[in-house]
Enzyme design. Structure first.
Site, short mmCIF file in Angstrom:
data_model
loop_
_atom_site.label_atom_id
_atom_site.label_comp_id
_atom_site.label_asym_id
_atom_site.label_seq_id
_atom_site.Cartn_x
_atom_site.Cartn_y
_atom_site.Cartn_z
N PRO A 78 12.68 -38.57 37.29
CA PRO A 78 11.75 -38.16 38.35
C PRO A 78 11.71 -39.16 39.50
CG PRO A 78 10.74 -37.86 36.20
CD PRO A 78 12.03 -38.60 35.98
N CYS A 79 11.60 -38.63 40.72
CA CYS A 79 11.64 -39.50 41.91
C CYS A 79 10.32 -39.54 42.64
CB CYS A 79 12.73 -39.02 42.87
SG CYS A 79 12.37 -37.41 43.63
#
Length: 374
Positions: A78-79
């Site tokens: 996840p960013c």
């Protein structure tokens, strides 16, 4: 060759990999609705739904990958903690999820690793053995003895046949006993929205408030029957009105009167990238998870001159966000993508906005598969 997909979302990255001989046989995703979406798309894959930070889940992923003789790992942690479209917090706990991808690489010793994230990852700190270091240094510290890395890390999806400007940091790792240097393919000329949207009929949005629904023309039968996912988005009239008065490539914040307003008529505060129309002569801007909201970044259709009102003001067509059909195109997903019937529009928009364009993934990995076939 068999692969493991970590932080798999619904398997967008995997869309075209079977075409080049890479078979994702084990995958892990935290969210049940996304895991079910993934299983719908890839019924033969062993989808393990659960939190990879839980030792039981992690061990199950590793054991199943070993049993399946995985030689390739795709990891897209996840960013949101690093992204400028997210919290942009260097200490967001999600930033450290890359640790589990690195653990998996060390446990499985695959031939190849595709590790992707936003460019901000390169400047994001992480703690390792009591020391703080940037994530690239962390990856190199843990994997540098066993793997060779690509020389250039930042690339953009628009150079790989994707009509979307999406900068990514991608580490391409090759185990040192393999005589292959993995780099990005030769860049291609970008595809503009003018080219990508050729033949798509104009579409007027639905208006949420009944009293304003006669303000716009009715959609033609051609537009409504064009594709099952080319459906009119629904917006409040005040947002539609300000975009009616906003030309291609511009933001409604620059309008003298028809600027973004709240219900009480007061001006909305926001960035100039919001309430912003895309450009016809460029690829789309980065598609984010909030692609269904005009007040998010660069989400409004480019539009064309429609007519002039009674006061001589120019009005423009398509005062709306992109339809799901248009999102499929700018994300390089097939227009017949097998979306499950139970998936609601918000989920579909979210997973597309968070997915890496699969045509870029295919073109980057293709050289590995060509090497393996020699």
């Amino acid at each position: 060759m068999r692969a493991l997909s970590l932080f798999a979302n619904v398997g967008i990255a995997e869309t075209y990999l079977n075409e080049i001989g890479l078979d994702v046989v084990v995958a892990n995703e935290l969210e049940p609705d996304r895991a079910n979406f993934y299983q719908h798309l890839y019924p033969n894959c062993n989808m393990i739904c659960g939190d990879i930070t839980n030792s039981d889940i992690y061990n199950e992923v590793i054991n199943q990958a070993r049993l399946s003789k995985v030689e390739f790992i795709i990891a897209t942690p996840p960013c949101q903690g690093m992204s400028i479209a997210g919290h942009n917090s260097p200490y967001d706990e999600r930033n450290s999820l890359v640790k589990y991808a690195i653990d998996a690489v060390l446990d499985l010793n695959p031939k190849y690793v595709f590790l992707e994230n936003v460019p901000q990852q390169l400047d994001t700190p992480i703690k390792y053995r009591g020391k703080e270091m940037l994530i690239p240094k962390y990856i190199e510290t843990r994997l540098g003895k066993k793997y060779n890395f690509n020389s250039e890390v930042i690339t953009n999806s628009m150079y790989y046949g994707v009509p979307q400007m999406r900068r990514r940091a991608i580490f391409l790792l090759v185990r040192k006993d393999i005589p292959f240097q993995w780099e990005f393919p030769i860049k291609e000329d970008p595809i503009t929205l003018e080219e990508a949207f050729e033949g798509i009929p104009d579409l007027w949005p639905e208006i949420r408030e009944k009293e304003f629904r006669n303000k716009l023309p009715k959609n033609s039968k051609e537009a409504l029957s064009f594709h099952k996912w080319h459906r009119p988005p629904c917006h409040v009239w005040r947002n539609v009105e300000c975009m009616l008065h906003t030309s291609t490539g511009n933001t409604a914040f620059d309008n003298e009167f028809y600027y973004p307003k709240r219900k009480d008529g007061n001006r909305v505060k926001g960035y100039e990238t919001t309430y912003h129309r895309l450009f016809w002569d460029k690829p789309s801007s980065t598609i984010t998870k909030w692609n269904g909201i005009m007040g998010s970044q660069n989400n409004v259709h480019p539009g064309r001159l429609w007519k002039y009102d009674d006061e001589g003001e120019a009005l423009y067509t398509n005062p709306r966000v992109l339809t799901i059909y248009e999102l499929l195109i700018v994300s390089s997903l097939p227009t017949d993508w097998n979306i499950p019937d139970w998936a609601n529009e918000q989920l579909i928009r979210f997973v597309i906005g968070e997915g890496i364009p699969p045509l870029m993934v295919k073109k980057i990995i293709e050289s590995v598969m060509d090497f393996e076939r020699r």
